[in-house]
Design an enzyme around this catalytic site. Structure first.
Site: not given
Ligand code: AMP
Length: 215
Positions: A126, A13, A172, A161, A87
């Protein structure tokens, strides 16, 4: 045009939102980025959300709706990309009301579909440019050897992160399936949902999103 990018963590996203900002002058509203900023700058709210985010739980609706309300009042023009918001169903209802209050409409909801197996690989590889937030991946889009971000041209370093680890990701994903995936039916029922395959190359996903928005 105001749109939502909907999908599990790691679906891409943020990457696609950056492209839409660059190419269409849209405004990205990422509640994850806003919460990380609050955490990093040590505000009261940042202290409250730090543990919740590290665990991979959802922050309260009240907090994130407040953040979006503030942004919608402050920003104008270009069209909004809601990235990581809403969300939950109450957040989706609140977004509809907030947009109506500003005389805006929601024009499309893009669901980015990605297998869970691919998400773990993507997330653990990432990293993000500390300057502009552009997303890199050790395998598919490695950090440039000269340390200069190809997006912003700065060499401000790249960070991972704190919640991009397997344990937090498991949580998550559970939160996504329990609380966020009902939004797929919610927006389908409103005739707004468009689903794209989020698994391909960045450029292919970008084309699919463009087809959904312009087609
Ligand atoms: P993200 O950068 O979108 O993956 O979000 C990182 C974390 O911020 C999430 O795991 C949640 O803890 C929190 N968060 C971001 N957006 C929301 C939201 N709309 N509702 C609740 N929590 C959120």
């Amino acid at each position: 045009m105001n749109i939502i990018l909907l999908g599990p963590p790691g679906a891409g996203k943020g990457t696609q939102a950056h492209i839409l900002v660059d190419e269409r002058g849209m405004i990205q509203l990422s509640t994850g980025d806003m919460l990380r900023d609050a955490k990093d700058s040590g505000t009261e709210m940042g202290k409250v959300v730090a543990d919740v985010m590290a665990r991979g739980d959802l922050v309260t609706d009240e907090i994130v709706i407040g953040l979006i309300r503030e942004k919608l009042q402050g920003e104008k023009g270009g069209g909004f990309i809601f990235d990581g918001f809403p969300r939950t169903l109450p957040q989706a209802d609140a977004l509809g009301e907030l947009l109506a209050e500003c005389g805006e409409t929601l024009d499309a909801v893009i669901e980015m579909q990605v297998d869970d197996d691919a998400l773990v690989g993507r997330i653990t590889a990432r990293s993000t440019c500390a300057g502009c937030g552009a997303v890199y991946n050790d395998v598919t889009k490695p950090i440039p050897a000269d340390g200069v971000c190809t997006n912003c041209g700065e060499a401000k370093g790249f960070t991972r992160r704190a919640d991009d680890n397997e344990e937090s990701l498991k949580n998550r994903l559970m939160e996504y399936y329990k609380k966020t995936s009902p939004l797929i039916g919610y927006y389908y029922a409103k005739g707004m949902l468009q689903s794209v395959n989020g698994l391909g190359e960045i450029a292919d996903v970008k084309s699919s999103i463009a087809g959904a928005l312009d087609g």
